[in-house]
Design a protein around this motif. Sequence first.
Motif, short mmCIF file in Angstrom:
data_model
loop_
_atom_site.label_atom_id
_atom_site.label_comp_id
_atom_site.label_asym_id
_atom_site.label_seq_id
_atom_site.Cartn_x
_atom_site.Cartn_y
_atom_site.Cartn_z
N GLN A 172 -10.31 -15.83 5.12
CA GLN A 172 -10.40 -14.50 5.09
C GLN A 172 -9.09 -13.67 5.17
O GLN A 172 -8.76 -12.57 4.69
CB GLN A 172 -11.19 -14.19 6.51
CG GLN A 172 -11.57 -12.62 6.55
CD GLN A 172 -12.51 -12.00 5.71
OE1 GLN A 172 -13.32 -12.66 5.19
NE2 GLN A 172 -12.16 -10.88 5.50
N HIS A 173 -8.04 -14.18 5.96
CA HIS A 173 -6.81 -13.56 6.10
C HIS A 173 -6.12 -13.59 4.81
O HIS A 173 -5.31 -12.71 4.44
CB HIS A 173 -5.88 -14.51 7.08
CG HIS A 173 -4.80 -14.19 7.35
ND1 HIS A 173 -4.50 -12.70 8.04
CD2 HIS A 173 -3.43 -14.53 7.30
CE1 HIS A 173 -3.16 -12.55 8.25
NE2 HIS A 173 -2.46 -13.61 7.55
N LEU A 174 -6.20 -14.66 4.01
CA LEU A 174 -5.53 -15.04 2.62
C LEU A 174 -6.02 -13.73 1.75
O LEU A 174 -5.41 -13.36 1.17
CB LEU A 174 -5.72 -16.28 2.04
CG LEU A 174 -4.89 -16.62 0.76
CD1 LEU A 174 -3.48 -16.22 0.99
CD2 LEU A 174 -5.41 -17.80 0.18
N ILE A 175 -7.61 -13.56 1.64
CA ILE A 175 -8.09 -12.70 0.88
C ILE A 175 -7.52 -11.19 1.24
O ILE A 175 -6.97 -10.49 0.42
CB ILE A 175 -9.70 -12.68 0.88
CG1 ILE A 175 -9.91 -14.07 0.24
CG2 ILE A 175 -10.17 -11.51 0.53
CD1 ILE A 175 -11.62 -14.10 0.62
N GLU A 176 -7.47 -10.76 2.44
CA GLU A 176 -7.02 -9.54 3.00
C GLU A 176 -5.37 -9.51 2.65
O GLU A 176 -5.25 -8.22 2.02
CB GLU A 176 -7.09 -9.62 4.41
CG GLU A 176 -8.74 -9.41 4.62
CD GLU A 176 -8.83 -9.36 6.18
OE1 GLU A 176 -7.78 -9.32 6.97
OE2 GLU A 176 -10.09 -9.22 6.72
N LEU A 177 -4.80 -10.32 2.70
CA LEU A 177 -3.37 -10.48 2.43
C LEU A 177 -2.97 -10.03 0.98
O LEU A 177 -2.26 -9.32 0.68
CB LEU A 177 -2.71 -11.67 3.09
CG LEU A 177 -1.15 -11.88 2.73
CD1 LEU A 177 -0.31 -10.96 3.69
CD2 LEU A 177 -0.82 -13.07 3.12
N LEU A 178 -3.75 -11.02 0.26
CA LEU A 178 -3.44 -11.04 -1.23
C LEU A 178 -4.18 -9.79 -1.69
O LEU A 178 -3.22 -9.11 -2.71
CB LEU A 178 -4.04 -12.22 -2.00
CG LEU A 178 -3.53 -13.51 -1.67
CD1 LEU A 178 -4.38 -14.58 -2.47
CD2 LEU A 178 -2.12 -13.74 -2.10
N LEU A 179 -5.31 -9.09 -1.54
CA LEU A 179 -5.59 -7.78 -1.79
C LEU A 179 -4.84 -6.79 -1.58
O LEU A 179 -4.41 -5.71 -2.44
CB LEU A 179 -6.95 -7.73 -1.31
CG LEU A 179 -8.23 -8.64 -2.13
CD1 LEU A 179 -9.52 -8.33 -1.70
CD2 LEU A 179 -8.16 -8.49 -3.69
N ARG A 180 -4.15 -6.76 -0.46
CA ARG A 180 -3.41 -5.66 0.22
C ARG A 180 -2.00 -5.79 -0.70
O ARG A 180 -1.46 -4.77 -1.05
CB ARG A 180 -3.07 -5.90 1.62
CG ARG A 180 -2.26 -4.84 2.25
CD ARG A 180 -2.09 -4.69 3.75
NE ARG A 180 -1.77 -5.99 4.34
CZ ARG A 180 -2.55 -6.98 4.99
NH1 ARG A 180 -3.77 -6.63 5.38
NH2 ARG A 180 -2.21 -8.09 5.58
N GLN A 181 -1.31 -7.08 -0.89
CA GLN A 181 -0.12 -7.11 -1.47
C GLN A 181 0.03 -6.89 -2.85
O GLN A 181 0.90 -6.56 -3.41
CB GLN A 181 0.38 -8.65 -1.18
CG GLN A 181 1.13 -8.85 0.12
CD GLN A 181 1.37 -10.39 0.21
OE1 GLN A 181 1.06 -11.29 -0.52
NE2 GLN A 181 2.42 -10.57 1.38
N THR A 182 -1.02 -7.11 -3.57
CA THR A 182 -0.98 -7.39 -4.83
C THR A 182 -1.69 -6.17 -5.87
O THR A 182 -1.45 -6.10 -6.99
CB THR A 182 -1.71 -8.50 -5.61
OG1 THR A 182 -3.07 -8.68 -5.26
CG2 THR A 182 -1.03 -9.77 -4.89
N ASN A 183 -2.51 -5.22 -5.19
CA ASN A 183 -3.29 -4.06 -5.61
C ASN A 183 -4.24 -4.85 -6.88
O ASN A 183 -4.36 -4.41 -7.96
CB ASN A 183 -2.22 -3.14 -6.54
CG ASN A 183 -2.28 -1.90 -5.65
OD1 ASN A 183 -2.93 -1.67 -4.86
ND2 ASN A 183 -1.52 -1.00 -5.89
#
Length: 187
Positions: free
Chosen positions: A175-186
């Motif tokens: 969950q944390h990785l998904i949120e982090l990646l979607l926020r960082q990468t657009n």
Amino acid sequence: MQNYIQYILTMENSYTMISYISKLPGLVHFILVDRTNNRVLAPRISSLVGNECKISDSASKAQMSLIKKKVWDMYYQAQTFLAKGFFDVVMKCGEFQYSYKLWFEQEPTGQRLPIKDRVSLDQKQPINRAFYKEVQHRLFPAQNVLEQKKKIRCCEIYCLYLGMLSLKVIQRHNQHLIELLLRQTNL
């Protein structure tokens, strides 16, 4: 053209596992796939020991070879479960654990759409764009007919973890990785 190539190389090199290990202990590798927009984000496979630790080139190559082998095995195992209609899977494989998650979200809000049931699928059907469209249609028939203006995005994440992590930790990390990646990468 040279500037574009340099940009791509810089982007590839900026996504290494070292930057995620401190935030998500036990994570070895991941692949994030946006099936709707045909995008993939994965760090390059490199030695996980960092610059401070000295290991031989042969040990480093062996480590990277093992990780590549496990990543491909994880991918094939996840595809097998996906073909059977499972959208969230964690499995133990030797000293590692494989985690796979398929989800759909409403664009542009990014709100996740709940998947309530397992879907019966043709296991002989190739897993391609048509396969994911079929899954989406079966899970969300109302969105397909009534809300065609609202776009639904299909995403997947494949994660390779060390085998000692509990299921709850893996779910939290995912969950944390998904949120982090979607926020960082657009993405």
